[in-house]
Design a protein around this motif. Structure first.
Motif, short mmCIF file in Angstrom:
data_model
loop_
_atom_site.label_atom_id
_atom_site.label_comp_id
_atom_site.label_asym_id
_atom_site.label_seq_id
_atom_site.Cartn_x
_atom_site.Cartn_y
_atom_site.Cartn_z
N HIS A 5 18.08 45.02 -35.37
CA HIS A 5 18.41 44.32 -36.63
C HIS A 5 19.89 44.48 -36.96
N HIS A 7 23.62 41.77 -38.12
CA HIS A 7 24.06 40.46 -38.59
C HIS A 7 25.36 40.10 -37.89
N GLU A 91 14.95 37.96 -42.15
CA GLU A 91 14.25 38.92 -42.93
C GLU A 91 13.76 38.30 -44.23
N HIS A 131 12.07 46.73 -41.83
CA HIS A 131 13.41 47.04 -41.33
C HIS A 131 14.11 48.02 -42.27
N ASP A 181 21.64 47.50 -38.65
CA ASP A 181 21.90 46.67 -39.83
C ASP A 181 23.41 46.43 -39.98
#
Ligand SMILES: [Zn+2]
Length: 241
Positions: A5, A7, A91, A131, A181
């Protein structure tokens, strides 16, 4: 080792993309799941990663972005989840941290994601990941009862995360994923710096010490869990273009 996970399309990562992917390769990261939080940015996000064999996307609208005019339908999610690179939905969830203004809309959008997931997985027994798990003992038990995965981020390495460590100490490794993350939540010893997928190794190392399980076994188990959860992801030994 997999970053389950992050971005990659957020500006701070996108601007250093080639270096950051190179760092991940050097740290033996074999796959990355980059989470799309904003449908309007999907095309750009897709173009960023499309030429890499084992970088994947999820598709969803983050609850933080939901308004009375910004919504998403089950049909749209289903349509995008047919794309090869899209291996997950989300998500999603409820997020009233900044505002409760669009509570009703957030519930609706969350339901649309769940219904799209039921269609996608063709079962009510959904495969689910919580998550960046920082929940209570009650939530942990709920996840374990349901066979949902808990994804642990760099937070587990933080000095002040004693309560979280206590809650997860009896979670079997068969229920754990690891994530960064990024660009958020840099683990110790990099707190305050920009986070990137290669740093998932700090979380893996930490868990190896914490659970007294060899690192190779942490990596093997969390990799296996990832592929059991995201059945559409093809397994590769390295990231390449
Ligand atoms: Zn995220």
């Amino acid at each position: 080792m997999i970053d389950s996970h992050c971005h990659l399309n957020f500006e701070s990562i996108r601007n250093n993309f080639v270096t950051i992917i190179d760092n991940a390769k050097k740290s033996n990261i074999t796959s990355i799941l980059s989470i799309n939080t904003e449908p309007d940015q999907f095309a750009e996000h897709y173009n960023l990663i499309k030429d890499y064999n084992s970088i994947y996307l999820s598709y969803g609208l983050h609850p933080e972005h939901v308004t009375n005019t910004k919504l998403i339908s089950k049909d749209l999610i289903s349509q995008y989840s047919k794309i090869d690179k899209v291996i997950g939905i989300g998500e999603t969830g409820l997020d009233f941290y900044h505002s409760t203004k669009y509570k009703k809309e957030q519930y609706k959008v969350f339901e649309e994601h769940i219904e799209a997931s039921i269609d996608y997985q063709k079962t009510n027994n959904l495969r689910v990941v919580f998550h960046c798990f920082t929940g209570s003992t009650k939530l942990k038990n709920f996840c374990l009862d349901k066979n949902y995965f808990l994804s642990l981020s760099g937070i587990i390495t933080f000095k002040n995360a004693n309560e979280l460590r206590d809650i997860i100490k009896d979670v079997p490794i068969s229920s754990i994923l690891i994530e960064t993350d990024s660009p958020f939540l840099s683990p110790v010893p990099l707190r305050g710096k920009l986070n990137e997928p290669s740093n998932v190794k700090f979380t893996a190392n930490y868990l190896s010490d914490f659970f007294q399980i060899p690192l190779s076994k942490i990596v093997k188990n969390t990799d296996d869990n990832f592929y059991n959860l995201f059945t559409k992801a093809i397994k590769y030994n390295e990231i390449y273009k």
